[in-house]
Design a protein around this motif. Structure first.
Motif, mmCIF file in Angstrom:
data_model
loop_
_atom_site.group_PDB
_atom_site.id
_atom_site.type_symbol
_atom_site.label_atom_id
_atom_site.label_comp_id
_atom_site.label_asym_id
_atom_site.label_seq_id
_atom_site.Cartn_x
_atom_site.Cartn_y
_atom_site.Cartn_z
ATOM 1 N N GLU A 187 87.617 38.545 23.187
ATOM 2 C CA GLU A 187 86.753 37.933 23.776
ATOM 3 C C GLU A 187 86.134 36.977 22.876
ATOM 4 O O GLU A 187 85.396 37.574 22.322
ATOM 5 C CB GLU A 187 86.091 38.552 24.550
ATOM 6 C CG GLU A 187 84.691 37.312 25.635
ATOM 7 C CD GLU A 187 84.166 38.076 26.843
ATOM 8 O OE1 GLU A 187 84.528 39.536 26.920
ATOM 9 O OE2 GLU A 187 83.283 37.426 27.608
ATOM 10 N N ASN A 209 84.132 32.698 27.626
ATOM 11 C CA ASN A 209 83.520 32.622 28.836
ATOM 12 C C ASN A 209 82.811 30.781 29.617
ATOM 13 O O ASN A 209 83.114 30.235 28.872
ATOM 14 C CB ASN A 209 82.268 33.443 28.298
ATOM 15 C CG ASN A 209 82.037 34.694 28.620
ATOM 16 O OD1 ASN A 209 82.312 35.571 29.384
ATOM 17 N ND2 ASN A 209 82.447 35.083 27.270
ATOM 18 N N ASP A 226 86.339 34.052 31.074
ATOM 19 C CA ASP A 226 85.900 34.418 32.486
ATOM 20 C C ASP A 226 84.221 33.775 33.242
ATOM 21 O O ASP A 226 84.085 32.759 32.422
ATOM 22 C CB ASP A 226 84.164 35.375 30.949
ATOM 23 C CG ASP A 226 85.232 36.276 30.911
ATOM 24 O OD1 ASP A 226 86.196 36.973 31.172
ATOM 25 O OD2 ASP A 226 84.968 37.724 29.647
ATOM 26 N N ASP A 285 83.670 37.551 35.354
ATOM 27 C CA ASP A 285 82.931 38.498 35.176
ATOM 28 C C ASP A 285 81.742 38.871 35.125
ATOM 29 O O ASP A 285 81.242 39.024 36.584
ATOM 30 C CB ASP A 285 82.116 37.252 33.612
ATOM 31 C CG ASP A 285 81.779 37.596 32.234
ATOM 32 O OD1 ASP A 285 82.384 39.278 32.569
ATOM 33 O OD2 ASP A 285 81.740 37.463 31.642
ATOM 34 N N LYS A 312 86.435 42.049 35.978
ATOM 35 C CA LYS A 312 85.572 43.056 34.601
ATOM 36 C C LYS A 312 84.840 42.866 35.482
ATOM 37 O O LYS A 312 83.467 42.707 35.753
ATOM 38 C CB LYS A 312 85.726 41.772 33.560
ATOM 39 C CG LYS A 312 86.740 41.643 32.607
ATOM 40 C CD LYS A 312 86.001 40.772 31.856
ATOM 41 C CE LYS A 312 85.851 41.020 30.854
ATOM 42 N NZ LYS A 312 85.839 39.591 29.488
ATOM 43 N N GLU A 356 83.568 46.907 31.807
ATOM 44 C CA GLU A 356 82.956 46.571 30.624
ATOM 45 C C GLU A 356 81.948 46.995 30.103
ATOM 46 O O GLU A 356 81.847 48.105 30.968
ATOM 47 C CB GLU A 356 82.487 45.010 30.752
ATOM 48 C CG GLU A 356 82.642 43.378 31.682
ATOM 49 C CD GLU A 356 82.046 43.019 31.486
ATOM 50 O OE1 GLU A 356 81.401 42.838 33.061
ATOM 51 O OE2 GLU A 356 82.033 41.677 30.831
#
Ligand code: C2E
Ligand code: CA
Length: 768
Positions: A521, A580, A613, A643, A664, A700
């Protein structure tokens, strides 16, 4: 109006060339008591007692036709026409009787005539040839009989009178009819031209429209069409006013109701609306049963507009057109209440022009007024339509900045106002410069009330003045500093992208059991020239609020894809690279989709190499169904992960609609689950639910061996990221990890968990 006479016309003209005949007529018809009595009895015999007033005849004499004509004309002129004439047939040397009659009738067609003739004169037929005899002529044969003369005089004068009376009555009647017709037509014209519409409803449900005056055409409607329409009310009444109209109608239907009056908006034929006043008058019969409802509609649009204007004048400042103090307080109260219910915060600005008095004193009040007007124009240009601008008096202005998500936004507005207001003004040929002092108080949940906020804004303004004017201050020094830092940071961030001060760090995503790297990521870092390396939390929220996130996001996408290409070229690329995505980027719409496709193409990557995300919160705000950016990205083949999952919603039904690749699960959730059996149950439910839908789970913020073990025990969570495996690392370190292909947590970490007393086996809460 003319009235039939009750006295009767007794005037008689005797036309004869022989003077003796005149004396005879006088004797027979003239006054005299015995004659009078005789006459009366004759008339009574003829017409009955009541018909005629007993009265003598009034005789005039003419000896020739011409003379008779002159008398008739004179009588007509004096409005004393003769009722009848006795006319001799032969009157040498002048006109004979027939010619005389002819001439007299030409001027007085009403005149009744007795023609006195001897046997040897003309036959009736011969006379008829010369005259249209009609019913106005009787023949009196010589020698005369006294009674006959009296009867004839009576009969013909009465006939004259009756004819005249009948004519009068007829003409009076005609006049009456004409007057009534005129009245009606006037009334109709008044109705047509009046702004008043009349209508009638039948007094029983559903109260159908029975009549509506034709002047409804003024509103662009056709009376006949309305009468035919069962939905006439809906067609005429503004939908928002319908309930009010219904309520008024309900009042009218109450038994003792006198009527009701309401104002509503009436739709015109072209779909516009006019304000009308509507009065209902119930019409009931003696028993009180509702018979019908009469209605009167008056157009009051002009009055309403005038009222609005007056209301506006009462709400605004006359000089600048901005809100006045009263309006400002009212709007402030509303904004404060809205914030307490959870609306986005607002900020109060107090603004005061520095040394305005000097302008007034040196250039005069009219120039001062011009300056105030131009200042308010500039304030308007700096603010949004939804903000509230007010002049509180003199050179004092106030602003409610609405939707102020961040005090930094208020700082930015203050700076903008200062720059704009400081530009030179041209006032009636005078160049004037002026600065402003500003005090700001942003709403915070701890604000006691609107008045307290006003006092704080005032205090802040005082600080600005006290510290030398031409500046802005928040009500607290802390906030001043904070905002200053943020505003500076936001400005610096814009430059940071150009100066290449940003850098990507990479946070591995691993298979929980084996530590195999399944993805990387990309997380933004900022090598700030003064503050050193800044984590995302230090600047991403500011970038999001100031809009810089769009440029930043573009930079991140470009560099993440470039890095992926480099890894791939070295044969060590992870299966996927994660980037993201912020709300502002999604809002840029097709631009984002194009950017993604172009960047993937540029670096020769497949869409499935990239995963975005998107936080649950962002997802909520985009409303997937409306914005089609995410579906478009899915269409392209790019992967999507939700996310921070589990922080926003308690229901996960929307997952069925949103076909995402991964959930996530938020770190806060993972933490809670280890401590609280309820959270553990929820997580298990989510995991099962996702599994059914074929959605992968990523945990996460896995920090401990215990958490890892707990997650693995569910049997479904196979993937995670977090400090237990690795923190976000620079590309050099990321390259090393990728070369190894897997992350084996250091013995220290595992041991640290054990040493801290955290059990290595999953707790009960995690067992399914
Ligand atoms: P995120 O997407 O949830 O990223 C994970 C954040 O948690 C990262 O912080 C990461 O360093 C941190 N983290 C990872 N494992 C652990 C752990 O085990 N314990 C703890 N306490 N933290 C862990 P970072 O890099 O500061 O990022 C914060 C947030 O900023 C990110 O949250 C992400 O929403 C946003 N962000 C970062 N980079 C970007 C970017 O390039 N674009 C956008 N739009 N947002 C970004
Ligand atoms: Ca993330």
């Amino acid at each position: 109006m003319n009235r039939p006479s009750n006295s009767g016309n007794r005037r008689i003209l005797v036309v004869d060339d022989t003077p003796a005949i005149h004396q005879d007529f006088c004797k027979i018809l003239g006054t005299g008591l015995d004659r009078e009595a005789a006459l009366a009895s004759a008339e009574a015999a003829l017409f009955g007692d009541a018909q005629v007033q007993r009265q003598a005849f009034e005789l005039d004499s003419a000896y020739q036709g011409q003379e008779a004509l002159a008398l008739v004309i004179a009588a007509l002129e004096q409005n004393r026409a003769y009722a009848m004439a006795f006319i001799d047939m032969r009157m040498p040397p002048g006109w004979d009787g027939l010619e005389t009659i002819e001439r007299l009738w030409q001027v007085d067609p009403q005149l009744q005539v007795a023609l006195c003739t001897a046997h040897s004169d003309y036959s009736w037929e011969q006379m008829a040839e010369r005259l249209d005899l009609g019913d106005r002529l009787l023949i009196l044969k010589k020698p005369f009989d006294t009674i006959e003369i009296r009867q004839m005089a009576s009969a013909l004068t009465v006939k004259w009178q009756m004819t005249r009376d009948a004519e009068l009555r007829m003409s009076n009647l005609e006049q009456a009819v004409e007057a009534r017709t005129q009245e009606l037509s006037d009334a109709n014209i008044i109705v047509q031209n009046s702004p008043t519409i009349l209508y009638r409803l039948r007094g029983e449900p559903s109260f159908p429209l029975m009549y509506i005056s034709h002047n409804i055409t003024k509103f662009g409607h056709d009376a006949a069409q309305l009468l035919a329409s069962p939905n006439w009310a809906q067609e005429l009444i503004h939908p928002d006013d319908q309930a009010m109209v219904d309520a008024a109608m309900a009042r009218v239907l109450e038994r003792d109701a006198q009527g009701a009056s309401i104002e509503f908006r009436l739709r015109t034929g072209d779909g516009a609306y006019r304000w009308v006043e509507n009065r209902y008058i119930p019409v009931r019969n003696k028993e009180g049963r509702l018979f019908e409802i009469e209605g009167i509609i008056l157009d009051i649009t002009e009055r309403k507009l005038a009222e609005e204007k007056i209301a506006l004048l009462a709400r605004t400042d006359g000089l600048t057109g901005l809100a006045n103090r009263a309006t400002f307080s009212e709007r402030l109260g509303q904004a404060f209440a809205a914030c307490q219910r959870g609306a986005t915060p607002f900020a109060i600005f107090y603004l005061d022009l520095d040394h305005f008095k000097q302008v007034n004193d040196t250039l005069g009040h009219p120039v001062g007024d011009l300056l105030l007007q131009q200042v308010s124009e500039r304030i308007k240009r700096c603010t949004r339509a939804s903000d509230v601008l007010a002049r509180l008096g003199g050179d004092e202005f106030a602003i409610l900045q609405m939707d102020m998500a961040e005090p930094a936004n208020a700082g930015a507005l203050a700076a903008k106002l200062q720059t704009s207001l400081a530009l030179p003004y041209s006032l009636n040929g005078n160049q004037v410069r002026i600065s402003a002092s500003i005090g700001i108080c942003p709403y915070s949940p701890s604000s006691a009330n609107a008045d307290a906020m006003l006092a704080q804004a005032d205090l802040a303004l005082y600080r600005s003045k006290d510290e030398g004017r031409n500046q802005y201050h928040f009500h607290s020094e802390d906030l001043d500093q904070q905002v200053l830092d943020r505003v500076t940071l936001a400005n610096d961030l814009r430059r940071a992208i150009e100066r290449d001060e940003l850098e990507l760090y990479y946070l591995p995503e691993v298979e929980l059991a084996s530590g195999r790297i399944l993805g990387m990521e990309a997380l933004a870092r900022w090598n700030h020239p003064e503050q050193g390396l800044l984590g995302a939390d230090a600047f991403i929220p500011i970038a999001e609020k100031t809009g810089t996130i769009v440029a930043l996001g573009h930079w991140v996408l470009e560099h993440a894809c470039r890095q992926m290409r480099l890894w791939r070229d070295k044969g060590m690329a992870p299966p996927v690279i994660t980037v993201n995505l912020s709300l502002a980027q999604i809002k840029s719409g097709d631009e984002l989709v194009r950017d993604v496709a172009d960047t993937l193409g540029k670096w020769g990557l497949a869409p499935s190499d990239l995963e975005f995300d998107v936080t649950e919160a962002t997802l909520a705000q985009t409303k997937w169904t409306r914005s089609d950016v995410l579906p478009q990205l899915r269409e392209l083949g790019v992967k999507i992960a939700i996310d921070d999952f589990g922080t926003e919603y308690s229901s996960f039904d929307y997952l069925k609609t949103y076909r995402v690749n991964h959930l996530k699960i938020a770190q806060s959730f993972i933490n809670a689950a280890t401590e609280d059996p309820d959270s553990a149950t929820t997580i298990r439910a989510i995991i099962n639910f996702a599994r059914e839908l074929g959605i992968g789970i990523v945990a996460e913020g896995v920090e401990t061996q215990e958490q890892r073990a707990l997650l693995m025990s569910t049997g479904s969570t196979t993937q995670g990221q977090g400090f237990f495996f690795s923190e976000a690392v620079d590309n050099r370190r990321a390259g090393e990890l990728l070369r190894q292909g897997r992350i084996v947590p250091s013995a220290q970490r595992v041991a640290a968990g054990a040493a801290s007393g955290i059990p290595q086996e999953p707790s009960e809460a995690w067992r399914e």
